[in-house]
Design a protein around this motif. Structure first.
Motif, PDB file in Angstrom:
ATOM      1  N   SER A   1      14.487 -54.289 -69.602  1.00 51.48           N
ATOM      2  CA  SER A   1      14.807 -52.933 -70.054  1.00 51.48           C
ATOM      3  C   SER A   1      16.256 -52.835 -70.529  1.00 51.48           C
ATOM      4  CB  SER A   1      14.542 -51.918 -68.922  1.00 51.48           C
ATOM      5  OG  SER A   1      14.483 -50.610 -69.429  1.00 51.48           O
ATOM      6  N   ILE A   2      16.689 -53.853 -71.255  1.00 44.41           N
ATOM      7  CA  ILE A   2      18.074 -53.895 -71.747  1.00 44.41           C
ATOM      8  C   ILE A   2      18.325 -52.784 -72.765  1.00 44.41           C
ATOM      9  CG2 ILE A   2      19.826 -55.329 -72.837  1.00 44.41           C
ATOM     10  CD1 ILE A   2      18.919 -56.294 -70.085  1.00 44.41           C
ATOM     11  N   GLY A   3      17.323 -52.511 -73.596  1.00 42.67           N
ATOM     12  CA  GLY A   3      17.484 -51.467 -74.607  1.00 42.67           C
ATOM     13  C   GLY A   3      17.725 -50.102 -73.998  1.00 42.67           C
ATOM     14  N   HIS A   4      17.035 -49.806 -72.903  1.00 43.18           N
ATOM     15  CA  HIS A   4      17.248 -48.522 -72.232  1.00 43.18           C
ATOM     16  C   HIS A   4      18.659 -48.442 -71.667  1.00 43.18           C
ATOM     17  CE1 HIS A   4      16.125 -45.498 -68.862  1.00 43.18           C
ATOM     18  NE2 HIS A   4      16.454 -44.858 -69.962  1.00 43.18           N
ATOM     19  N   CYS A   5      19.111 -49.547 -71.095  1.00 43.20           N
ATOM     20  CA  CYS A   5      20.460 -49.592 -70.524  1.00 43.20           C
ATOM     21  C   CYS A   5      21.516 -49.378 -71.607  1.00 43.20           C
ATOM     22  CB  CYS A   5      20.671 -50.930 -69.817  1.00 43.20           C
ATOM     23  SG  CYS A   5      22.360 -51.193 -69.236  1.00 43.20           S
ATOM     24  N   LEU A   6      21.380 -50.077 -72.735  1.00 47.09           N
ATOM     25  CA  LEU A   6      22.421 -50.039 -73.761  1.00 47.09           C
ATOM     26  C   LEU A   6      22.330 -48.801 -74.647  1.00 47.09           C
ATOM     27  CD1 LEU A   6      22.511 -53.799 -74.843  1.00 47.09           C
ATOM     28  CD2 LEU A   6      23.978 -52.602 -73.209  1.00 47.09           C
ATOM     29  N   PHE A   7      21.110 -48.415 -75.024  1.00 48.02           N
ATOM     30  CA  PHE A   7      20.982 -47.254 -75.903  1.00 48.02           C
ATOM     31  C   PHE A   7      20.864 -45.956 -75.123  1.00 48.02           C
ATOM     32  CE2 PHE A   7      18.415 -44.142 -78.235  1.00 48.02           C
ATOM     33  CZ  PHE A   7      19.250 -43.956 -79.330  1.00 48.02           C
ATOM     34  N   GLY A   8      19.950 -45.917 -74.142  1.00 47.27           N
ATOM     35  CA  GLY A   8      19.703 -44.675 -73.420  1.00 47.27           C
ATOM     36  C   GLY A   8      20.809 -44.280 -72.466  1.00 47.27           C
ATOM     37  N   ALA A   9      21.357 -45.272 -71.738  1.00 47.40           N
ATOM     38  CA  ALA A   9      22.375 -44.981 -70.724  1.00 47.40           C
ATOM     39  C   ALA A   9      23.791 -45.246 -71.212  1.00 47.40           C
ATOM     40  CB  ALA A   9      22.097 -45.799 -69.463  1.00 47.40           C
ATOM     41  N   GLY A  10      23.950 -46.249 -72.049  1.00 46.36           N
ATOM     42  CA  GLY A  10      25.290 -46.658 -72.476  1.00 46.36           C
ATOM     43  C   GLY A  10      25.886 -45.812 -73.588  1.00 46.36           C
ATOM     44  N   ASP A  11      27.207 -45.882 -73.699  1.00 49.73           N
ATOM     45  CA  ASP A  11      27.939 -45.142 -74.732  1.00 49.73           C
ATOM     46  C   ASP A  11      28.809 -46.061 -75.580  1.00 49.73           C
ATOM     47  OD1 ASP A  11      26.955 -42.622 -74.229  1.00 49.73           O
ATOM     48  OD2 ASP A  11      28.510 -42.103 -72.788  1.00 49.73           O
ATOM     49  N   THR A  12      28.381 -47.312 -75.770  1.00 47.05           N
ATOM     50  CA  THR A  12      29.161 -48.230 -76.609  1.00 47.05           C
ATOM     51  C   THR A  12      28.912 -47.962 -78.094  1.00 47.05           C
ATOM     52  OG1 THR A  12      27.395 -49.890 -76.508  1.00 47.05           O
ATOM     53  CG2 THR A  12      29.148 -50.046 -74.856  1.00 47.05           C
TER      54      THR A  12
ATOM     55  N   VAL B   1      14.016 -38.644 -74.781  1.00 44.61           N
ATOM     56  CA  VAL B   1      14.114 -39.815 -75.658  1.00 44.61           C
ATOM     57  C   VAL B   1      13.327 -40.945 -74.999  1.00 44.61           C
ATOM     58  CG1 VAL B   1      15.681 -41.410 -76.822  1.00 44.61           C
ATOM     59  CG2 VAL B   1      16.383 -39.037 -76.424  1.00 44.61           C
ATOM     60  N   ALA B   2      12.190 -41.288 -75.594  1.00 46.61           N
ATOM     61  CA  ALA B   2      11.295 -42.298 -75.018  1.00 46.61           C
ATOM     62  C   ALA B   2      11.526 -43.635 -75.704  1.00 46.61           C
ATOM     63  CB  ALA B   2       9.843 -41.862 -75.165  1.00 46.61           C
ATOM     64  N   ILE B   3      11.913 -44.632 -74.909  1.00 47.90           N
ATOM     65  CA  ILE B   3      12.349 -45.929 -75.430  1.00 47.90           C
ATOM     66  C   ILE B   3      11.351 -47.012 -75.032  1.00 47.90           C
ATOM     67  CG2 ILE B   3      14.251 -47.602 -75.430  1.00 47.90           C
ATOM     68  CD1 ILE B   3      16.061 -45.230 -74.491  1.00 47.90           C
ATOM     69  N   LEU B   4      10.853 -47.741 -76.009  1.00 44.78           N
ATOM     70  CA  LEU B   4       9.907 -48.825 -75.767  1.00 44.78           C
ATOM     71  C   LEU B   4      10.272 -50.037 -76.632  1.00 44.78           C
ATOM     72  CD1 LEU B   4       7.691 -46.054 -75.700  1.00 44.78           C
ATOM     73  CD2 LEU B   4       6.571 -47.913 -74.498  1.00 44.78           C
TER      74      LEU B   4
END
Length: 354
Positions: free
Chosen positions: A128-139, A119-122
């Motif tokens: 890199s907040i989007g990567h933290c919240l979408f890619g790594a987070g489970d909220t 999953v490539a996030i740009l």
């Protein structure tokens, strides 16, 4: 020359980890157990009055050393499902920036056949907040309702060198963004989230623009082909609005990123480090999975074709959603076209690995 192991029917099954990878995981786990035992022993001895508070403090510091030197980030990490959902960097920031995700040009059913993905996030942006919240987070429910796969997040090596930030990154499922580490994770059957822009994407980020650093970043496409992983494009609207630029620091940031692979964003947020809330929130728009046929030794043409497909998919996501999410009038472009933007030089550690 496609890998003969790839079947023509049904989705590809993730590769199984070999014995060497199993031993690698076990090796990385031992220092964590040792750190925990030393910590508990020091605490018990302090509570029983056998040692002073200074001795206890020294014991706690010493107990951290095995964990810090464990290099677990070069294995398969140690994610915490609780921290991914309720930790500060997910629950608080998600609410602060008004985070959510939406699907673009696809439905949940389109992800049912996906067993493993990159999953490539740009864009990368300043934080890199989007990567933290979408890619790594489970909220949110993407990783439970849409794509329920076990995953790791490729993270900059420097994050694992800084105490506390190291633990946050590991708890969110971070592993070192090294090519061999990523390949080992994929062989084990894990999916990956990645921000292709890296430190240069951070250094070149422009406030409120639709720029991404992508044209010189093709390694993630090669990995997808080599392992037969579907490629999922994600554009995070609001990422470039979460921090304000400090324009006079841009040359310094670019120099450090290019020559030393050090990412110091030329930007500031609320209380300097925390993101501002974008006017229309932060929205991760997820595109339809790009099916990838496994080729063990892909040619440059194979990689270029997949990279072009990904770029066009990302462009379509941006152009179709920019009016709704606060980027009206902006254009999708590559930050690599900016004058003076050159690829970062390999670090000493990378040269040694080669």
């Amino acid at each position: 020359k496609a890998d003969s192991k790839e079947g023509s029917e049904g989705p590809k099954q993730p590769e199984r980890a070999n014995d060497e990878e199993e031993k690698l995981e076990e090796f990385h786990a031992k220092p964590l157990i040792l750190s925990l035992l030393l910590f508990v022993s020091g605490y018990v001895m302090f509570r029983l009055g056998f040692i002073t508070h200074w001795a206890a403090a020294a014991a706690f510091v010493i107990s951290y050393v095995p964990q810090y030197n464990s290099k677990i980030e070069q294995g398969f990490g140690c994610p915490s499902s609780w921290y991914r959902k309720f930790g500060f960097l997910t629950s608080y920031l998600s609410e602060k920036v008004g985070f959510k995700y939406v699907l673009h040009g696809c439905r949940k059913e389109d992800f049912k056949s996906v067993t493993q993905a990159i999953v490539a996030i740009l864009p990368h942006g300043a934080g890199s907040i989007g990567h933290c919240l979408f890619g790594a987070g489970d909220t949110h429910d993407f990783w439970t309702e849409v794509l329920p796969v076990e995953r790791r997040s490729l993270s900059a090596s420097i994050l694992f060198k800084i105490p506390f930030i190291r633990e946050n990154t590991l708890a969110l499922g971070g592993i070192d963004a090294d090519k061999q580490v990523a390949a080992n994770a994929l062989r084990r059957g894990l999916s990956l989230t990645v921000v292709p822009g890296g430190v240069l994407g951070q250094a070149l980020a422009q406030y409120g623009k639709g720029g991404v650093y992508l044209k010189n970043r093709k390694g993630f496409c090669k990995l997808a082909i080599q392992h037969g992983c579907d490629l999922i494009p994600v554009f995070v609207f609001g990422e470039s609005l979460a921090f304000h630029e400090i324009s006079f620091l841009r040359p310094v940031s670019r120099f450090l990123a290019t020559n030393f692979r050090i990412g110091i964003p030329p930007a500031y947020g609320w209380c300097y480090l925390l993101p501002f809330r974008p006017p229309k929130g932060m929205v991760a728009v997820v595109g339809k999975p790009i099916k990838v046929r496994r080729v063990e030794n892909p040619s440059a043409k194979d990689v270029e074709e997949l990279h072009s497909k990904f770029t066009e998919a990302l462009r379509d996501i941006f152009d179709s959603n920019k009016e709704e999410y606060g980027y009206a009038g902006e254009k999708f472009f590559d930050l690599g076209d900016e004058e003076g933007a050159v690829e970062a030089k390999p670090s000493k550690e990378t040269k040694k690995k080669k």
